[in-house]
Design a protein around this motif. Sequence first.
Motif, short mmCIF file in Angstrom:
data_model
loop_
_atom_site.label_atom_id
_atom_site.label_comp_id
_atom_site.label_asym_id
_atom_site.label_seq_id
_atom_site.Cartn_x
_atom_site.Cartn_y
_atom_site.Cartn_z
N PHE A 112 0.82 -1.20 0.00
CA PHE A 112 0.00 0.00 0.00
C PHE A 112 0.86 1.26 0.00
N SER A 113 0.35 2.26 -0.67
CA SER A 113 1.05 3.52 -0.87
C SER A 113 1.52 4.14 0.44
N LYS A 114 2.70 4.74 0.39
CA LYS A 114 3.24 5.45 1.55
C LYS A 114 2.84 6.93 1.55
N GLY A 158 3.18 0.12 7.20
CA GLY A 158 3.01 0.71 8.51
C GLY A 158 4.21 1.48 9.02
N ASP A 159 5.39 1.19 8.48
CA ASP A 159 6.60 1.85 8.96
C ASP A 159 6.58 3.35 8.71
N VAL A 160 5.80 3.84 7.73
CA VAL A 160 5.74 5.29 7.49
C VAL A 160 4.67 5.96 8.35
N GLN A 246 0.63 -8.05 6.83
CA GLN A 246 1.77 -7.60 7.62
C GLN A 246 1.93 -6.08 7.58
N ASN A 247 2.68 -5.59 8.58
CA ASN A 247 3.15 -4.21 8.60
C ASN A 247 1.99 -3.22 8.53
N SER A 248 1.02 -3.38 9.41
CA SER A 248 -0.15 -2.51 9.40
C SER A 248 0.14 -1.19 10.11
N GLN A 275 3.26 0.19 17.74
CA GLN A 275 2.18 0.64 18.61
C GLN A 275 0.83 0.23 18.03
N ASN A 276 -0.06 -0.26 18.90
CA ASN A 276 -1.38 -0.74 18.47
C ASN A 276 -1.26 -1.79 17.37
N GLY A 277 -0.16 -2.53 17.36
CA GLY A 277 0.09 -3.48 16.28
C GLY A 277 -0.57 -4.82 16.49
N ASP A 278 -1.87 -4.82 16.83
CA ASP A 278 -2.62 -6.04 17.11
C ASP A 278 -2.69 -6.96 15.89
#
Length: 555
Positions: A112-114, A158-160, A246-248, A275-278
């Motif tokens: 997904f787009s950053k 999610g890293d961004v 992954q990586n939400s 954080q909040n990485g359920d």
Amino acid sequence: MKKSFKMIGLAAAMMFSGQIYAQNLDIYKNIEFKMPQVAETSFAANTVSITQYGGVAGGNVKNTEAFKKAIEDLSKKGGGKLVVPRGMWLTGPIELKSNINLHVEEGAFIIFSKDKNDYPLVDVSFEGLNTIRCQSPISARNATNIAITGKGVIDGSGDVWRAIKKGKVSESEWKNIVKSGGILSSDGKTWYPSESYKKGFESSSSFNVPDKISKEELKSVKDFLRPVMVSLIGCDKVLLDGPTFQNSPAWNLHPLMCSNVILRNLTVRNPWFSQNGDGVDLESCKNVLIYDNTFDVGDDAICIKSGKNEDGRKRGMPTENVIIKNNVVYHGHGGFVVGSEMSGGARNIHVSDCTFIGTDIGLRFKTTRGRGGIVENIYLKNIDMINIPAQVIGFNMFYEGASPVLEDGQKQEGNKAPEKVYPVTEETPIFRNIFFKNINAVNSDEAITLFGLAEMNLKNIVIEDSQFETKKALTIVDANGIQLKNVKLKYSEGTGATIYNSKNINLSTVKFESANKPFVKVLGNKTGAVLLPKEVTSDKNLLSIGTDVAKNVVK
């Protein structure tokens, strides 16, 4: 004739569905409550590829419009399968419609787009409250008969979206993160992905779930309003089968107010520090199967929710009729979790045949005053755990709050607070009728903490045929009707059991095993009817009874 017709129909269904049908029949075995059979998805024979709608692989061209056109066209034809073939597929948000199966083939990688401009602010629910956040990478609202299948990988970039603390990564990783852009905190110990995120983080904790804040103000902190990766709201007949998610940006999978949900054969991954990485947050859903999945995440792995405080009570939709089997959890704040947003209640949940490897807490139940809601009829069995750094079984009714301190100064989870009489109202949470069987844990920190409220005790908690090899053993506070049957507690530190202001406690068949002689403390003027093993009651050196405990309470 009717019976013959039914048999022919069953045979045809088994031929059509094959192994999947047999798996679903097996998943209903040995369930302690009346469980409706979950309705499965079924799609029209139409099959199209994203390439037919201008989709371009390679990870450089956004395929947002291609996905939109393909889903709209397929929907007009009555639905079917949208195939994403091998390759990297960059895209903005994908919105599923009824009767669509998004099939991500093995070797396919949706990323997904950053660019956060691709994710507008929308009305959603997050952490149990009605709120506004950025649009999710994958979403569906009030759709029927939808699926995401295949063996491909779906990455939420999610890293961004997430901040990172310096202490969470290696020195070389930290240098690379700082070089990537973003902005540092004033003390240089936290990296924020943008000034907008930093402003949201530092302005007020309420921004996580904003309250009475204008949309204009929200726009200035938009980057801080991280979306869940897969948001499914009010949907019926949902299947997630096969992919890696992954990586939400925040929670990974969030079915909300959905029915007939099946999650199977999934790999759900997030960095351990996210954080909040359920993994999956099942909120106010009914008739659900979660089986044969693997989780390795940054927060709770398999979590049951039903709304928070007044919003959750107004919604009034418990999570109910859920089977969770054959799952493996690696890192996570909890392996299986109920709460803390459970104001609509939870009931009729079966969890079995799971393995937790290094989750912070194994079986975790959490709430606090103000939530309300009733959690009841939860059955957990055949759970194996290793390297649990906190509680194997943990009940914490003071989550995000303060807890009492025991007579000897032993501080429980939370901050020191004086004991106070609280009225029982609709805001009082109730946890009762929860049953554990064949729970096994080794090389872990603490076996069991049962921590209720003075005004609303934990009620009818039964643990049987279980073994715990831990540093610390057992604490029971503000509980009523606790039974440990054929339970072995092998521990190396502290007391075998501390019981405080609790009643109808039966530990008579517990086997305490320690390098030192087992020792039990019974405290509190509300304590009553405690049964202990004979080896403890027959030796005064093994038992300490507080001066405020009534006579003949301990037997």
